[in-house]
Design an enzyme around this catalytic site. Structure first.
Site, short mmCIF file in Angstrom:
data_model
loop_
_atom_site.label_atom_id
_atom_site.label_comp_id
_atom_site.label_asym_id
_atom_site.label_seq_id
_atom_site.Cartn_x
_atom_site.Cartn_y
_atom_site.Cartn_z
CD GLU A 12 -84.67 38.24 105.17
OE1 GLU A 12 -85.61 37.94 104.42
OE2 GLU A 12 -83.50 38.40 104.76
CD GLU A 175 -81.85 37.52 99.03
OE1 GLU A 175 -82.82 36.81 99.40
OE2 GLU A 175 -81.94 38.73 98.77
CG ASP A 198 -94.23 39.83 98.71
OD1 ASP A 198 -94.29 39.41 97.56
OD2 ASP A 198 -93.16 39.84 99.38
#
Ligand code: SAH
Length: 230
Positions: A12, A175, A198
């Site tokens: 990321e 997070e 997803d």
């Protein structure tokens, strides 16, 4: 103006870090912080690790050591909304912790003790700038709404329904609300940018592995464009 950027996983943030200039790297509590320039702007970038505790440690450290004016959490998430498909984008207007529950004491599910909020609001200014930056993405739905976080990879209809029914969230991850909580108690503006990897359903684990890369590419494009525009 200094922008803090936090991602949970290497994938990321690694492209952002490799594009930075004048990098100074420092390791604190097993987290590497990269301070430098990106798109000609002052930034500090870190990979916090997966989950709320890693994210909280990273955010508090970033605020105390680097004093960013705002923090953006970038990465991937599971879509909770049938109109948000793989690689579509959610920009948070606020964050909730779906696994925070003191309801046996008569409090609503998700109410965070101490700050007495369920949804921690994001900075309007950051939301608007990120929405504008997202215009660079082609064939992508951009939605602004609630991001729900908890220390669980959501991979079943039952858990997905629980989060939608209780929090009306657009996506779920692990997070963002922790980063938001730490920013809130430190008076630092924040926003979450997540690309869907997803659908948080029974095949989410397989979809995650297949689509995490194309989702990350979208979020990275958005973040780079945001930095260009500010
Ligand atoms: N592969 C890692 C775990 C990744 S967990 C390991 O083995 O440890 C998934 C990560 O992507 C988290 O950082 C979370 O923020 C995000 N995410 C994507 N889809 C998610 C989902 N359906 N539920 C929860 N988090 C999700």
């Amino acid at each position: 103006m200094k922008i803090g950027i936090i991602g949970a996983m290497d994938i990321e943030v690694e492209e952002l870090i490799s594009s930075m200039d004048d990098i100074k790297k420092e390791n604190i509590s097993r987290i590497d912080f990269y301070e430098g320039r990106l798109q000609d702007k002052n930034v500090v970038v870190a990979k916090c690790g997966v989950g709320k505790v890693h994210a909280a440690v990273c955010t508090q450290t970033m605020i105390l050591k680097y004093a960013p004016d705002a923090i953006i959490n970038t990465g991937v998430a599971g879509s909770l909304n049938s109109e948000l498909n793989i690689a579509d984008i959610v920009i948070s207007d606020g964050v909730v912790q779906h696994d925070f529950d003191v309801s046996p004491f008569g409090k609503p599910v998700g109410l965070i003790s101490g700050i007495d909020l369920i949804k921690i609001p994001c900075s309007e200014e950051l939301i608007n700038k990120l929405v504008r930056a997202a215009e660079i993405l082609e064939d992508t739905n951009i939605a602004v709404g609630t991001v729900a976080s908890g220390d669980q990879f959501i991979c079943s209809k039952e858990k997905k329904d629980y989060i939608v029914n209780n929090f009306n969230a657009l996506c779920t991850e692990m997070e963002g609300a922790s980063i938001g909580h730490v920013c809130y108690i430190n008076d630092v503006n924040f926003c979450i940018v997540r690309a869907m990897s997803d659908k948080a359903d029974g095949t989410a684990n397989m979809d995650f592995d297949s689509f995490v890369k194309i989702a990350v590419e979208k979020s990275i494009l958005l973040i780079n464009n945001f930095l260009k525009q500010i």
